[in-house]
Write an enzyme that holds these catalytic residues in place. Structure first.
Site, short mmCIF file in Angstrom:
data_model
loop_
_atom_site.label_atom_id
_atom_site.label_comp_id
_atom_site.label_asym_id
_atom_site.label_seq_id
_atom_site.Cartn_x
_atom_site.Cartn_y
_atom_site.Cartn_z
N ASP A 197 0.87 -1.17 0.00
CA ASP A 197 0.00 0.00 0.00
C ASP A 197 0.91 1.23 0.00
O ASP A 197 1.49 1.59 1.03
CB ASP A 197 -0.88 -0.04 1.26
CG ASP A 197 -1.83 1.14 1.36
OD1 ASP A 197 -1.60 2.14 0.64
OD2 ASP A 197 -2.78 1.08 2.16
N LYS A 226 -2.67 11.95 -2.11
CA LYS A 226 -1.70 12.34 -1.06
C LYS A 226 -0.48 12.97 -1.75
O LYS A 226 -0.63 13.99 -2.41
CB LYS A 226 -1.36 11.12 -0.21
CG LYS A 226 -2.58 10.58 0.56
CD LYS A 226 -2.20 9.46 1.52
CE LYS A 226 -3.38 9.01 2.36
NZ LYS A 226 -4.19 7.97 1.71
N ARG A 232 -9.33 12.94 -5.01
CA ARG A 232 -9.59 11.87 -4.05
C ARG A 232 -9.98 10.62 -4.81
O ARG A 232 -11.07 10.52 -5.36
CB ARG A 232 -10.76 12.25 -3.12
CG ARG A 232 -10.54 13.49 -2.29
CD ARG A 232 -9.40 13.34 -1.34
NE ARG A 232 -9.68 12.40 -0.30
CZ ARG A 232 -9.72 12.70 1.00
NH1 ARG A 232 -9.50 13.93 1.41
NH2 ARG A 232 -9.96 11.78 1.91
#
Ligand code: DSN
Length: 422
Positions: A197, A226, A232
């Site tokens: 991840d 990020k 998003r």
């Protein structure tokens, strides 16, 4: 936003207040960023009006002439940027991406092994409160109590003992670089799939300042908002042999129709991330984090692992006689936004832990460099030493507002100009 202003003045006012908050404050939340205007505009485009369950060429709705091209472009850019054999760009966010990966390879009750949540792992890496901990036999590895670092020998021992079907590498709060070759070797030894991840450090991988997990992992999941500085959303990158299992797990396994406006904005962000200037951006994120970490340590702050190699740091506030929550609240009043965070082997409760987590992707996006990072550490020192001095907090917030106005973030230039004129 004239239409919103006319139709819904309440939401309009709230959006404007949030613009001001994002403009006026030093945002150090390690998972947040400022997207470009191009990403912002694409997110708000008419692509939000479309439904497109399925994949390009195999959809359950007609009218996909454009959407198929958008999705294929996003996939192509992600493959090129990360050197992946297969990419799925449909997951709504990081948690669904991780859950889809489990659905692709596991049955309920199967064993997964990931980093413990209080040690920096993510909720979906097997925390008991998450579906990943409830539906699977979730085992965890912890950091070394002496060094605060991952101990690959003990991860190996744990993996040999619990024999996971999936070994998970990746984190939300670990300030060091991961040894993907070691993780791969452990996974191979126990016959596990390796899932990485990389949500937190995807932008650093794209910018070439963090090793890539892609050559080592069966599956790499990532959010896109990020350090990668997109909308998003999320992606799953995998080896070609897992393509079908991953695609089926995302749709129809976990999700219905993808958010096509987000897919297009991911494509835009990936184009930006492939540029030369993004390489400089990624390098500056790391430089800024190192300077902030060193400067805080020079002021007597304790950092987990004594520093950072990536974009984030974890500060243990125990020697400052203030809890993470008290510190985060005082800092927020003073214009420095962080999140309180558990530290490894924390003696305090998760809702009021001993640490704060800070990261530099957002500040770097607005142009903060080494010089400004020293100022940021001065602000932090001052506030942590005087968390109840309301006057000082207010004065600091004003100083920070003026500093921030010299570094406009995309779409917020008008607010910065207004501060300069005052
Ligand atoms: N909630 C994110 C973070 O702040 O790290 C992880 O998904």
């Amino acid at each position: 936003m004239e239409n919103v202003k006319d139709l819904d003045p309440e939401i309009y006012a709230l959006v404007k207040q949030e613009e001001k908050r994002q403009s006026d404050k030093i945002r150090l939340i390690a998972s947040e960023n400022y997207v470009s205007l191009a990403v912002l505009q694409t997110t708000g485009s008419v692509l939000t009006n479309k439904y497109s369950e399925g994949y390009a060429g195999k959809r359950y709705y007609e009218g996909q002439q454009i959407i198929d091209q958008v999705e294929q472009l996003a996939i192509l850019r992600a493959k090129d940027l990360f050197g992946a054999e297969h990419v799925n760009v449909q997951p709504y966010s990081g948690s669904p991406a991780n859950i889809a990966t489990y659905l692709a390879f596991l049955n309920p009750g199967d064993t997964i092994l990931g980093m413990a949540l209080p040690h920096g792992g993510h909720l979906t890496h097997g925390a008991q409160v998450s579906i990943s901990g409830r539906y699977f036999d979730a085992q965890s590895y912890e950091l070394d109590a002496m060094t605060g670092l991952l101990n690959y020998d003990s991860i190996r021992k744990k993996a040999l003992a619990v024999r996971p079907k999936i070994l998970i590498a990746g984190h939300s709060a670990y300030p060091r670089i991961l040894d993907f070759a070691r993780f791969r070797a452990i996974a191979d030894e126990v016959g596990a799939l390796l899932m990485v991840d990389m949500a937190h450090f995807a932008g650093l991988v794209a910018g070439g300042v963090h090793p890539s997990p892609v050559p080592y992992a069966d599956v790499v999941t990532t959010t896109t908002h990020k350090s990668l500085r997109g909308p998003r959303g999320a992606m799953i990158l995998c080896k070609a042999k897992h393509a079908q299992a991953i695609d089926k797990a995302v749709f129809p396994g976990v999700q219905g129709g993808p958010h096509d406006n987000t897919t297009a904005a991911i494509a835009v962000a990936l184009k930006e991330a492939a540029s030369e200037s993004f390489k400089e951006y990624a390098a500056q994120i790391v430089k800024n984090a190192k300077i902030l970490a060193e400067s805080l340590m020079a002021k007597g702050f304790t950092l987990i692992t004594n520093g950072t190699d990536n974009h984030l740091m974890l500060v243990d506030l125990t020697n400052k006689n203030i809890s993470g929550k008290e510190a985060a609240k005082a800092l927020d009043k003073a214009g420095v936004v962080v999140n309180y965070n558990a530290i490894p082997f924390d003696k305090r409760k998760p809702f009021d832990p001993s640490g704060i987590r800070m990261g530099t992707p957002a500040l770097t996006s607005r142009g903060f460099k080494e010089k400004e990072m020293y100022l940021v550490s001065d602000f932090i020192e001052k506030v942590i030493a005087n968390p109840n001095n309301e006057m000082l907090l207010q004065q600091t917030a004003e100083e920070i507002r003026v500093l921030c106005s010299k570094f406009p973030a995309p779409g917020l230039e008008h607010l910065c100009k207004a501060v300069v004129q005052q």
